[in-house]
Structures are given as C-alpha cells and as structure tokens.
Design a protein around this motif. Structure first.
Motif, mmCIF file in Angstrom:
data_model
loop_
_atom_site.group_PDB
_atom_site.id
_atom_site.type_symbol
_atom_site.label_atom_id
_atom_site.label_comp_id
_atom_site.label_asym_id
_atom_site.label_seq_id
_atom_site.Cartn_x
_atom_site.Cartn_y
_atom_site.Cartn_z
ATOM 1 N N VAL A 122 0.004 2.303 7.488
ATOM 2 C CA VAL A 122 -0.109 2.596 6.061
ATOM 3 C C VAL A 122 -0.015 1.326 5.228
ATOM 4 O O VAL A 122 -0.666 1.213 4.189
ATOM 5 C CB VAL A 122 0.906 3.671 5.603
ATOM 6 N N ASN A 123 0.777 0.360 5.683
ATOM 7 C CA ASN A 123 0.844 -0.913 4.958
ATOM 8 C C ASN A 123 -0.514 -1.604 4.977
ATOM 9 O O ASN A 123 -0.951 -2.149 3.958
ATOM 10 C CB ASN A 123 1.930 -1.812 5.539
ATOM 11 N N GLY A 124 -1.202 -1.575 6.103
ATOM 12 C CA GLY A 124 -2.538 -2.151 6.185
ATOM 13 C C GLY A 124 -3.542 -1.388 5.346
ATOM 14 O O GLY A 124 -4.389 -1.974 4.665
ATOM 15 N N LEU A 125 -3.445 -0.079 5.357
ATOM 16 C CA LEU A 125 -4.352 0.763 4.583
ATOM 17 C C LEU A 125 -4.170 0.542 3.082
ATOM 18 O O LEU A 125 -5.134 0.590 2.311
ATOM 19 C CB LEU A 125 -4.109 2.238 4.934
ATOM 20 N N SER A 126 -2.951 0.266 2.668
ATOM 21 C CA SER A 126 -2.681 0.085 1.236
ATOM 22 C C SER A 126 -2.955 -1.334 0.756
ATOM 23 O O SER A 126 -2.913 -1.592 -0.456
ATOM 24 C CB SER A 126 -1.221 0.449 0.927
ATOM 25 N N ASP A 127 -3.267 -2.237 1.675
ATOM 26 C CA ASP A 127 -3.526 -3.622 1.307
ATOM 27 C C ASP A 127 -4.650 -3.699 0.277
ATOM 28 O O ASP A 127 -5.722 -3.140 0.459
ATOM 29 C CB ASP A 127 -3.886 -4.436 2.549
ATOM 30 N N GLY A 128 -4.383 -4.372 -0.834
ATOM 31 C CA GLY A 128 -5.377 -4.525 -1.896
ATOM 32 C C GLY A 128 -5.311 -3.444 -2.961
ATOM 33 O O GLY A 128 -5.995 -3.544 -3.978
ATOM 34 N N LEU A 129 -4.521 -2.423 -2.742
ATOM 35 C CA LEU A 129 -4.335 -1.388 -3.767
ATOM 36 C C LEU A 129 -3.047 -1.682 -4.520
ATOM 37 O O LEU A 129 -2.029 -2.022 -3.912
ATOM 38 C CB LEU A 129 -4.229 -0.001 -3.128
ATOM 39 N N VAL A 131 0.267 -0.566 -6.703
ATOM 40 C CA VAL A 131 1.147 0.600 -6.773
ATOM 41 C C VAL A 131 0.704 1.495 -7.932
ATOM 42 O O VAL A 131 0.672 2.722 -7.816
ATOM 43 C CB VAL A 131 2.622 0.173 -6.921
ATOM 44 N N LYS A 132 0.322 0.881 -9.049
ATOM 45 C CA LYS A 132 -0.117 1.651 -10.218
ATOM 46 C C LYS A 132 -1.338 2.505 -9.887
ATOM 47 O O LYS A 132 -1.404 3.675 -10.269
ATOM 48 C CB LYS A 132 -0.408 0.719 -11.392
ATOM 49 N N GLU A 133 -2.320 1.929 -9.182
ATOM 50 C CA GLU A 133 -3.515 2.694 -8.799
ATOM 51 C C GLU A 133 -3.150 3.880 -7.916
ATOM 52 O O GLU A 133 -3.657 4.995 -8.105
ATOM 53 C CB GLU A 133 -4.506 1.796 -8.036
ATOM 54 N N VAL A 134 -2.278 3.656 -6.970
ATOM 55 C CA VAL A 134 -1.863 4.729 -6.065
ATOM 56 C C VAL A 134 -1.106 5.806 -6.841
ATOM 57 O O VAL A 134 -1.321 7.007 -6.629
ATOM 58 C CB VAL A 134 -1.021 4.171 -4.897
ATOM 59 N N GLU A 135 -0.243 5.396 -7.754
ATOM 60 C CA GLU A 135 0.506 6.371 -8.557
ATOM 61 C C GLU A 135 -0.426 7.198 -9.438
ATOM 62 O O GLU A 135 -0.217 8.401 -9.613
ATOM 63 C CB GLU A 135 1.566 5.659 -9.397
ATOM 64 N N ILE A 136 -1.455 6.594 -10.002
ATOM 65 C CA ILE A 136 -2.424 7.335 -10.818
ATOM 66 C C ILE A 136 -3.165 8.351 -9.953
ATOM 67 O O ILE A 136 -3.317 9.519 -10.345
ATOM 68 C CB ILE A 136 -3.408 6.372 -11.526
ATOM 69 N N ALA A 137 -3.609 7.915 -8.783
ATOM 70 C CA ALA A 137 -4.295 8.844 -7.869
ATOM 71 C C ALA A 137 -3.367 9.998 -7.493
ATOM 72 O O ALA A 137 -3.798 11.157 -7.443
ATOM 73 C CB ALA A 137 -4.770 8.102 -6.624
#
Length: 154
Positions: A122-129, A131-137
């Motif tokens: 999951v750390n690799g998958l989230s690379d480049g995203l 936290v704000k973008e993930v929280e909005i999604a």
C-alpha cells in the motif's frame, strides 16, 4: 423520442463508477496475489478483517451488513474459515441460532501476517498521491455509499 441526458455531475459520476468497477476488480486480483501464500483470498482476508476489527464478536448477518455483502456469501466464507481453523463459532446469548464468529489464535496470526504484507504494497501504491487527494476520494466514496445505502438498494 427525446433522450434524457445526464447532468454534468451525473456524467462525471458515471465515469467514476465505471473506474471504480475496474479498480475493484484490479484490487481483488492484487489482494489475491498478495495473500495467496497465506492460504487466503481477498474475500477471506476482508472477512477476517471485519471480524478482527469488530468491537465484539458478531454473527454472520452483522458481518455481512457491515461489509455491505450478501449474508449467504459471507456465511460460505466464514464456514471455510472455520474449517481451516481461522475462526470458531460461539454461542450468542442474545440469539440461539445466530452464532458469534470469533477469530482463533491461528486466524489472528494469519490476519496479522497479511497486514505485514499489505504495508509495503500500500505504501508503494500510494506513492505520488497526497494525503489530501486520498482524503477527498475517501469523502466522495463515503458520500456515494451513504446515498446508495439510503435507497435500500444493494
């Protein structure tokens, strides 16, 4: 015959829904690959997680409701988990027929091992995203889920 058109938000949401279907399929496949060495599938892992994360032991119907899943499918998987020694059924003092599902020590160990595999993935998958973008999604998905649950549709 005039064709009803989607609003701009409806059009955007349609695209998101189609992408969610594709992403869900890819996530399930990736999850299967990630935990296959532990004798798990994404579905088994998800149910172990629901059991592990519950505040107290719950019957299958509650687990299914919390997962937004079909009770019969959850029952089948829980039966498989029980056969493999990952969960046990205990008497429910509030309902004779709805036994409680409880993680065994072996089940806890397998679930924890899956979590250790998930961290670098999951750390690799989230690379480049951000936290704000993930929280909005996350907020958008929660709002969509809340609306779907409010209609009573599965």
């Amino acid at each position: 015959m005039s064709k009803t058109k989607r609003t701009p938000a409806g059009e955007a949401l349609t695209g998101l829904i189609l992408d969610l279907f594709r992403a869900n399929s890819l996530l399930l496949t990736a999850g299967d690959r990630l935990v296959t060495s532990l004798g798990l599938t994404s579905a088994r892992w998800q149910i172990l997680g629901a059991i592990a994360d519950a505040e107290r032991p719950e019957p299958v119907a509650w687990l299914a409701r919390n997962l937004g899943a079909n009770r019969q499918n959850v029952q089948r998987i829980v039966n498989d988990l029980e056969r493999d020694g990952l969960v046990v059924f205990e008497v429910n003092p509030h309902h004779r027929r709805a036994q409680l599902v409880v993680l065994t020590e072996k089940g806890r160990q397998i679930y924890d091992a899956a979590g250790r595999l998930q961290v670098p993935w999951v750390n690799g998958l989230s690379d480049g995203l951000s936290v704000k973008e993930v929280e909005i999604a996350h907020r958008v998905l929660n709002a969509l889920r809340d609306r779907l649950e409010g209609t009573g549709e599965d």
